[in-house]
Design a protein around this motif. Structure first.
Motif, PDB file in Angstrom:
ATOM      1  N   GLY A 294       0.785  -1.225   0.000  1.00 11.10           N
ATOM      2  CA  GLY A 294       0.000   0.000   0.000  1.00 11.10           C
ATOM      3  C   GLY A 294       0.812   1.266   0.000  1.00 11.10           C
ATOM      4  O   GLY A 294       0.260   2.361   0.164  1.00 11.10           O
ATOM      5  N   VAL A 295       2.114   1.157  -0.183  1.00  9.24           N
ATOM      6  CA  VAL A 295       2.984   2.333  -0.199  1.00  9.24           C
ATOM      7  C   VAL A 295       3.002   2.929  -1.612  1.00  9.24           C
ATOM      8  O   VAL A 295       3.185   2.203  -2.596  1.00  9.24           O
ATOM      9  N   ARG A 296       2.811   4.229  -1.712  1.00 10.49           N
ATOM     10  CA  ARG A 296       2.798   4.879  -3.026  1.00 10.49           C
ATOM     11  C   ARG A 296       4.188   4.844  -3.646  1.00 10.49           C
ATOM     12  O   ARG A 296       5.158   5.315  -3.054  1.00 10.49           O
ATOM     13  N   GLN A 297       4.260   4.275  -4.846  1.00 13.60           N
ATOM     14  CA  GLN A 297       5.523   4.166  -5.563  1.00 13.60           C
ATOM     15  C   GLN A 297       5.655   5.190  -6.691  1.00 13.60           C
ATOM     16  O   GLN A 297       6.759   5.600  -7.028  1.00 13.60           O
ATOM     17  N   ALA A 298       4.538   5.573  -7.264  1.00 14.97           N
ATOM     18  CA  ALA A 298       4.568   6.501  -8.398  1.00 14.97           C
ATOM     19  C   ALA A 298       3.180   7.103  -8.565  1.00 14.97           C
ATOM     20  O   ALA A 298       2.212   6.690  -7.912  1.00 14.97           O
ATOM     21  N   THR A 299       3.095   8.075  -9.454  1.00 11.22           N
ATOM     22  CA  THR A 299       1.823   8.715  -9.780  1.00 11.22           C
ATOM     23  C   THR A 299       1.757   8.928 -11.287  1.00 11.22           C
ATOM     24  O   THR A 299       2.741   9.330 -11.905  1.00 11.22           O
ATOM     25  N   VAL A 300       0.603   8.629 -11.859  1.00 13.73           N
ATOM     26  CA  VAL A 300       0.379   8.818 -13.292  1.00 13.73           C
ATOM     27  C   VAL A 300      -0.613   9.957 -13.478  1.00 13.73           C
ATOM     28  O   VAL A 300      -1.667   9.984 -12.839  1.00 13.73           O
ATOM     29  N   LEU A 301      -0.259  10.920 -14.331  1.00 15.64           N
ATOM     30  CA  LEU A 301      -1.146  12.030 -14.656  1.00 15.64           C
ATOM     31  C   LEU A 301      -1.493  11.975 -16.135  1.00 15.64           C
ATOM     32  O   LEU A 301      -0.629  11.673 -16.972  1.00 15.64           O
ATOM     33  N   ALA A 302      -2.746  12.262 -16.449  1.00 19.03           N
ATOM     34  CA  ALA A 302      -3.211  12.316 -17.832  1.00 19.03           C
ATOM     35  C   ALA A 302      -3.808  13.695 -18.097  1.00 19.03           C
ATOM     36  O   ALA A 302      -4.662  14.168 -17.334  1.00 19.03           O
ATOM     37  N   TYR A 303      -3.322  14.341 -19.161  1.00 21.68           N
ATOM     38  CA  TYR A 303      -3.774  15.681 -19.545  1.00 21.68           C
ATOM     39  C   TYR A 303      -4.529  15.569 -20.869  1.00 21.68           C
ATOM     40  O   TYR A 303      -3.927  15.293 -21.911  1.00 21.68           O
ATOM     41  N   HIS A 304      -5.855  15.747 -20.823  1.00 24.81           N
ATOM     42  CA  HIS A 304      -6.697  15.577 -22.004  1.00 24.81           C
ATOM     43  C   HIS A 304      -7.155  16.939 -22.499  1.00 24.81           C
ATOM     44  O   HIS A 304      -7.809  17.695 -21.763  1.00 24.81           O
ATOM     45  N   ASP A 305      -6.816  17.270 -23.726  1.00 26.77           N
ATOM     46  CA  ASP A 305      -7.178  18.556 -24.314  1.00 26.77           C
ATOM     47  C   ASP A 305      -8.682  18.565 -24.625  1.00 26.77           C
ATOM     48  O   ASP A 305      -9.162  17.788 -25.449  1.00 26.77           O
TER      49      ASP A 305
END
Length: 542
Positions: A294-305
């Motif tokens: 349950g430890v956060r390893q990374a984060t993914v962001l999505a930018y939709h125009d």
């Protein structure tokens, strides 16, 4: 700015293999082997032994061998690095052979096992063949010809080395095949990431960018045309709120919030110079990646125009408003003349009934036009409210009374249970529209139950309105889209129930503008319950 080349973005299996040779410990291991061999030969020379010409030849070969291995470790091309390393390994075997011929009892000769294993690792089957040939020609052959007494020990050592080389060759081949397959999959995934028309960012747990695609690089250049930093530190950048003009400080920006561990969906920001035609509206979503603990390893962001979608939506609202406004005037005139015609005493009864039908349909069309105008104006929550103090129970009673004839046409009984509640501040006309929309919907869908229940209660500081029908109900999928503009259930396509799917969206907008909330509960075949909570203590008039 992240200005990485395509070569860096899309590593291939070939690049992966070259990196294991160029960045691994091969050169260091090779130098250690040569150092151990050289140290023993030197020690024997110091003690008076004469290694002879073969030992000197071995030294020359070792020097060439070292140069080849160094070249292999520095090579950026997979095949070239493989070839140089393989030749260096063969040279290493030649060094052992020459030294063992000159110094039969060389203790460091056992290091030949490392060379045999390395040959198997480099070229698999070809490496095992080369190892076997080298052992016979340079290791066992001279011992057999010279009839030395240590042939059995040498043969055993060579056999162990060849078996190790064979094992490593088989294991390495399987591993290389798996790695090549994973590399192909990785290349496909990364190609897709670079191809999609969505800006993608992968951050590590510390907020550092590990991967961004080309689309997001375009967004970065638009937000930071002069770069992200200068001599005085980070630049402010052109990043604004959804209104296109309010500058967002760094702490409020999606990337900073995501780096802190926050997750969100559909956060709208605008990037690019304020007022510029190049400015883009972007919907941003962030999701954290956790390990098994349950430890956060990374984060993914999505930018939709969503710039074009917003423009189309605004254009649609403008068109709806224009058309609806143009229709309202002639419809009002039609209704006026129909009313005059009905009041004329010379109109026959049959004609009067026809005029009644025309008037009902004109009123219905005028109601649809009003809904369309409301929908267009509510799209940006620009509705203006004429706030006053009112009693919800009385407003509901009056509105239901006005709908009695409509309910009778559908053979539906509307039962009211209205508790006296304290006054609230609201727009009486708009709230009456809310009641009318909910009750008329319930009447439409009541079906064979023939009953609609309407109640008003005080609930946790709110005036609660509940409208219940026991008709056809809605599926979970339909319930999810119930408040979407122009949505109508596919199951109604062949029904006589009329509407354009604007009543509930308009109702929700009015309720929310009053600081309230609306919810629906529904079960297919068992009806729908609509609940509206309006605050009793929050004055929205100012």
């Amino acid at each position: 700015m992240h200005d990485r080349s395509d070569h860096d973005r899309l590593p291939t299996a070939l690049q992966r293999r070259s990196s294991t040779i160029g960045q691994g410990p091969e050169l260091l291991v090779h130098l250690l082997i040569m150092a151990v061999l050289g140290a023993e030969v030197l020690a024997r020379a110091v003690t008076g032994e004469e290694p002879g010409a073969l030992a000197l030849a071995a030294g020359v070969v070792a020097a060439i061998d070292t140069v080849l291995m160094a070249a292999a470790t520095r090579s950026t091309r997979g095949p070239r690095a493989q070839t140089l390393a393989f030749v260096a390994a063969l040279g290493n075997l030649l060094v052992f052979g020459l030294l063992l011929a000159a110094v039969p009892d060389l203790v460091a000769g056992a290091l030949v096992l490392l060379t045999l294993v390395y040959l198997g690792r480099l070229r698999h089957r070809a490496g095992v063949h080369a190892a076997a040939g080298g052992v016979l020609l340079l290791y066992l052959g001279p011992s057999l010809i010279a009839g030395r007494s240590d042939v059995a020990g040498a043969a055993g050592l060579a056999a162990v080395g060849l078996l190790l080389a064979l094992f490593v060759a088989v294991a390495t081949r399987a591993w290389d095949e798996d790695r090549a397959r994973l590399d192909r999959q990785r290349s496909v995934v990364e190609t897709l990431i670079q191809t999609v028309d969505v800006g993608l960012v992968l951050m590590d747990a510390g907020g550092r960018y590990e991967l961004i695609n080309r689309r997001h690089e375009e967004f970065i250049r638009l937000a930071y045309p002069d770069g992200r930093d200068d001599e005085d530190g980070p630049l402010p950048g052109h990043v604004y709120a959804a209104d296109r003009t309010t500058w967002l400080p760094p702490a409020a920006r999606p990337s900073v919030r995501a780096a802190a561990g926050e997750e969100f969906s559909g956060e709208v920001i605008c990037i690019g110079p304020r007022g510029s035609v190049q400015q883009r509206a972007v919907a941003v979503s962030a999701r954290a990646v956790h390990d098994e603990a349950g430890v956060r390893q990374a984060t993914v962001l999505a930018y939709h125009d969503i710039t074009e979608a917003l423009r189309a939506l605004h254009a649609k609202d403008d068109f709806i408003a224009m058309v609806s406004h143009e229709l309202r005037t002639p419809l009002t005139s039609i209704l006026g003349y129909l009313d005059l015609a009905q009041d004329a005493p010379e109109v026959p009864a049959q004609v009067r009934s026809h005029l009644d039908v025309a008037e009902r349909n004109a009123h219905r069309l005028l109601g649809l036009v009003a809904d369309l105008l409301d929908s267009a104006s509510h799209g940006d929550s620009s509705i203006e409210l004429a706030m006053q103090t009112l009693r919800l129970d009385r407003l509901v009673a009056e509105t239901v009374a006005e709908l009695e004839s409509y309910a009778r046409e559908h053979d539906i009984e509307v039962r009211c249970d209205l508790e006296e509640v304290p006054p609230l501040v609201g727009d009486g006309l708009r709230l009456s529209q809310v009641v009318a929309n909910l009750v008329s919907n319930a009447v439409k869908y009541a079906d064979s139950s023939r009953v609609v229940d309407v109640s008003v209660r005080r609930h946790e500081g709110h005036a609660r309105l509940v409208v219940v029908d026991r008709g056809r109900g809605m599926s979970p999928e339909e319930l999810e889209q119930a408040f979407s503009r122009f949505f109508r259930s596919p199951s109604l396509a062949d029904q006589s129930i009329q509407g354009v799917g604007l009543g509930l969206p308009i109702t929700r907008t009015i309720v929310e503008r009053h600081g309230g909330r609306i919810s629906l509960e529904s079960t297919p075949g068992h009806g729908t319950t609509a609940t509206v909570d309006l605050p009793l203590t929050v004055d929205r008039a100012g």
